[in-house]
Design a protein around this motif. Structure first.
Motif, PDB file in Angstrom:
ATOM      1  N   ASP A 118       0.819  -1.219   0.000  1.00 29.53           N
ATOM      2  CA  ASP A 118       0.000   0.000   0.000  1.00 29.53           C
ATOM      3  C   ASP A 118       0.851   1.266   0.000  1.00 29.53           C
ATOM      4  N   ARG A 119       2.073   1.147   0.460  1.00 25.43           N
ATOM      5  CA  ARG A 119       2.932   2.327   0.622  1.00 25.43           C
ATOM      6  C   ARG A 119       3.895   2.541  -0.538  1.00 25.43           C
ATOM      7  N   VAL A 120       3.840   1.685  -1.534  1.00 23.65           N
ATOM      8  CA  VAL A 120       4.712   1.862  -2.698  1.00 23.65           C
ATOM      9  C   VAL A 120       3.866   2.171  -3.933  1.00 23.65           C
ATOM     10  N   SER A 121       4.459   2.879  -4.862  1.00 23.94           N
ATOM     11  CA  SER A 121       3.783   3.217  -6.101  1.00 23.94           C
ATOM     12  C   SER A 121       4.334   2.317  -7.200  1.00 23.94           C
ATOM     13  N   VAL A 122       3.569   1.327  -7.557  1.00 29.26           N
ATOM     14  CA  VAL A 122       4.009   0.338  -8.543  1.00 29.26           C
ATOM     15  C   VAL A 122       3.473   0.746  -9.921  1.00 29.26           C
ATOM     16  N   ARG A 123       4.384   0.915 -10.850  1.00 31.77           N
ATOM     17  CA  ARG A 123       4.038   1.292 -12.227  1.00 31.77           C
ATOM     18  C   ARG A 123       4.847   0.408 -13.171  1.00 31.77           C
ATOM     19  N   PRO A 124       4.408  -0.826 -13.433  1.00 31.31           N
ATOM     20  CA  PRO A 124       5.194  -1.762 -14.250  1.00 31.31           C
ATOM     21  C   PRO A 124       5.472  -1.225 -15.657  1.00 31.31           C
ATOM     22  N   ARG A 125       6.688  -1.483 -16.098  1.00 31.86           N
ATOM     23  CA  ARG A 125       7.116  -1.074 -17.429  1.00 31.86           C
ATOM     24  C   ARG A 125       8.138  -2.090 -17.937  1.00 31.86           C
ATOM     25  N   LEU A 126       8.075  -2.382 -19.232  1.00 30.15           N
ATOM     26  CA  LEU A 126       9.116  -3.180 -19.869  1.00 30.15           C
ATOM     27  C   LEU A 126      10.269  -2.257 -20.233  1.00 30.15           C
ATOM     28  N   VAL A 127      11.472  -2.652 -19.874  1.00 28.32           N
ATOM     29  CA  VAL A 127      12.648  -1.836 -20.157  1.00 28.32           C
ATOM     30  C   VAL A 127      13.797  -2.726 -20.617  1.00 28.32           C
ATOM     31  N   ASP A 128      14.705  -2.118 -21.335  1.00 22.19           N
ATOM     32  CA  ASP A 128      15.958  -2.780 -21.703  1.00 22.19           C
ATOM     33  C   ASP A 128      17.043  -1.711 -21.681  1.00 22.19           C
ATOM     34  N   HIS A 129      17.808  -1.708 -20.615  1.00 21.73           N
ATOM     35  CA  HIS A 129      18.903  -0.743 -20.502  1.00 21.73           C
ATOM     36  C   HIS A 129      20.230  -1.474 -20.433  1.00 21.73           C
ATOM     37  N   GLY A 130      20.378  -2.419 -21.368  1.00 24.73           N
ATOM     38  CA  GLY A 130      21.637  -3.136 -21.475  1.00 24.73           C
ATOM     39  C   GLY A 130      21.666  -4.466 -20.741  1.00 24.73           C
ATOM     40  N   TYR A 131      20.586  -4.836 -20.057  1.00 25.85           N
ATOM     41  CA  TYR A 131      20.539  -6.099 -19.313  1.00 25.85           C
ATOM     42  C   TYR A 131      19.513  -7.058 -19.903  1.00 25.85           C
ATOM     43  N   GLY A 132      18.986  -6.760 -21.070  1.00 23.48           N
ATOM     44  CA  GLY A 132      17.937  -7.566 -21.667  1.00 23.48           C
ATOM     45  C   GLY A 132      16.572  -7.053 -21.230  1.00 23.48           C
ATOM     46  N   LEU A 133      15.560  -7.367 -21.997  1.00 21.09           N
ATOM     47  CA  LEU A 133      14.205  -6.912 -21.712  1.00 21.09           C
ATOM     48  C   LEU A 133      13.703  -7.506 -20.401  1.00 21.09           C
ATOM     49  N   HIS A 134      13.210  -6.646 -19.516  1.00 22.96           N
ATOM     50  CA  HIS A 134      12.699  -7.099 -18.227  1.00 22.96           C
ATOM     51  C   HIS A 134      11.697  -6.077 -17.690  1.00 22.96           C
ATOM     52  N   VAL A 135      11.011  -6.459 -16.631  1.00 18.01           N
ATOM     53  CA  VAL A 135       9.986  -5.611 -16.044  1.00 18.01           C
ATOM     54  C   VAL A 135      10.588  -4.801 -14.900  1.00 18.01           C
ATOM     55  N   HIS A 136      10.324  -3.500 -14.905  1.00 14.46           N
ATOM     56  CA  HIS A 136      10.597  -2.643 -13.757  1.00 14.46           C
ATOM     57  C   HIS A 136       9.251  -2.249 -13.175  1.00 14.46           C
ATOM     58  N   TYR A 137       9.179  -2.180 -11.873  1.00 13.03           N
ATOM     59  CA  TYR A 137       7.930  -1.803 -11.224  1.00 13.03           C
ATOM     60  C   TYR A 137       7.916  -0.344 -10.803  1.00 13.03           C
ATOM     61  N   ALA A 138       8.974   0.364 -11.061  1.00 12.84           N
ATOM     62  CA  ALA A 138       9.038   1.798 -10.757  1.00 12.84           C
ATOM     63  C   ALA A 138       9.262   2.560 -12.056  1.00 12.84           C
ATOM     64  N   LEU A 139       8.738   3.758 -12.094  1.00  9.59           N
ATOM     65  CA  LEU A 139       8.952   4.607 -13.268  1.00  9.59           C
ATOM     66  C   LEU A 139      10.412   5.022 -13.365  1.00  9.59           C
ATOM     67  N   PRO A 140      10.894   5.278 -14.565  1.00 11.06           N
ATOM     68  CA  PRO A 140      12.260   5.784 -14.701  1.00 11.06           C
ATOM     69  C   PRO A 140      12.437   7.050 -13.864  1.00 11.06           C
ATOM     70  N   GLY A 141      13.575   7.147 -13.230  1.00 12.02           N
ATOM     71  CA  GLY A 141      13.858   8.309 -12.409  1.00 12.02           C
ATOM     72  C   GLY A 141      13.347   8.217 -10.982  1.00 12.02           C
ATOM     73  N   ALA A 142      12.723   7.091 -10.622  1.00  5.32           N
ATOM     74  CA  ALA A 142      12.244   6.925  -9.235  1.00  5.32           C
ATOM     75  C   ALA A 142      13.431   6.977  -8.282  1.00  5.32           C
ATOM     76  N   ALA A 143      13.205   7.513  -7.109  1.00  3.71           N
ATOM     77  CA  ALA A 143      14.255   7.625  -6.103  1.00  3.71           C
ATOM     78  C   ALA A 143      14.769   6.241  -5.711  1.00  3.71           C
ATOM     79  N   PHE A 144      16.019   6.175  -5.332  1.00  2.81           N
ATOM     80  CA  PHE A 144      16.642   4.907  -4.954  1.00  2.81           C
ATOM     81  C   PHE A 144      15.852   4.192  -3.854  1.00  2.81           C
ATOM     82  N   VAL A 145      15.475   4.909  -2.808  1.00  4.04           N
ATOM     83  CA  VAL A 145      14.724   4.294  -1.703  1.00  4.04           C
ATOM     84  C   VAL A 145      13.412   3.718  -2.215  1.00  4.04           C
ATOM     85  N   ASP A 146      12.745   4.436  -3.110  1.00  3.89           N
ATOM     86  CA  ASP A 146      11.480   3.931  -3.656  1.00  3.89           C
ATOM     87  C   ASP A 146      11.699   2.653  -4.451  1.00  3.89           C
TER      88      ASP A 146
END
Length: 188
Positions: free
Chosen positions: A85-113
């Motif tokens: 409930d306390r996290v903001s989950v925004r799934p996205r497919l990304v590939d930043h040199g590690y192969g296509l995978h899912v991130h649950y945070a938006l690009p630019g999210a703070a490290f702690v988040d």
């Protein structure tokens, strides 16, 4: 099949964080470099970690500990749902040199988040797949570290081989003392 790594990385990071920040009472406060080294194996971009992140990560670790301490599935589910409930989950497919995978945070999210999201999702996956029987506080009575067991046989009850060996040696010695003290063990 581990589709996105959040189970393994998130659970491993949760265990490492709880043990890093909550298991060793009286230890010196961790440094940013120590926190980065602890989190690096769990696929975090640790170069983003800052000194200001240490307090929030320590607080989150204390909350994660409560999940490992929960003995009833219902309690653990409530705790993890509270984390989710306390996290903001925004799934996205990304590939930043590690192969296509899912991130649950938006690009630019703070490290702690990013850490919070990853560990909350990982613990949710752990509970969904295994319940509370596969995680907990080390069974060695003097240890406060936690563990999570995603192995095939699921019989782990200690945080490390060291604690398992220590407990086994203590149990063996206790059996020997009990055997030596019992009347049936003395010659008549």
């Amino acid at each position: 099949m581990d589709v996105n790594g959040y189970r393994s990385d998130g659970v491993g990071a949760a265990v490492a964080m709880v043990n890093f920040w909550t298991a060793d009472e009286g230890a010196a406060p961790p440094t940013v470099d120590a926190a980065r080294a602890m989190l690096a194996p769990y696929s975090f971009l640790v170069r983003d970690a800052r000194a200001a992140d240490l307090g929030p990560l320590a607080d989150w670790s204390a909350e994660l500990r409560r999940v490992f301490e929960a003995e009833r599935l219902e309690d653990a589910v409530d705790l993890v749902n509270g984390l989710l409930d306390r996290v903001s989950v925004r799934p996205r497919l990304v590939d930043h040199g590690y192969g296509l995978h899912v991130h649950y945070a938006l690009p630019g999210a703070a490290f702690v988040d990013r850490v919070r999201i990853n560990t909350a999702i990982g613990l949710a996956a752990l509970l969904a797949e295994y319940g509370v029987e596969r995680s907990g506080v080390c069974a060695e009575e003097r240890c406060e570290r936690v563990y999570a067991d995603t192995s095939r046989n699921g019989r782990r009850r200690f945080c490390s081989d060291t604690c398992a060996n220590r407990a086994n040696v203590a149990a063996h010695r206790a059996r020997k003392r009990a055997s030596a003290a019992s009347p049936s063990s003395h010659a008549t």
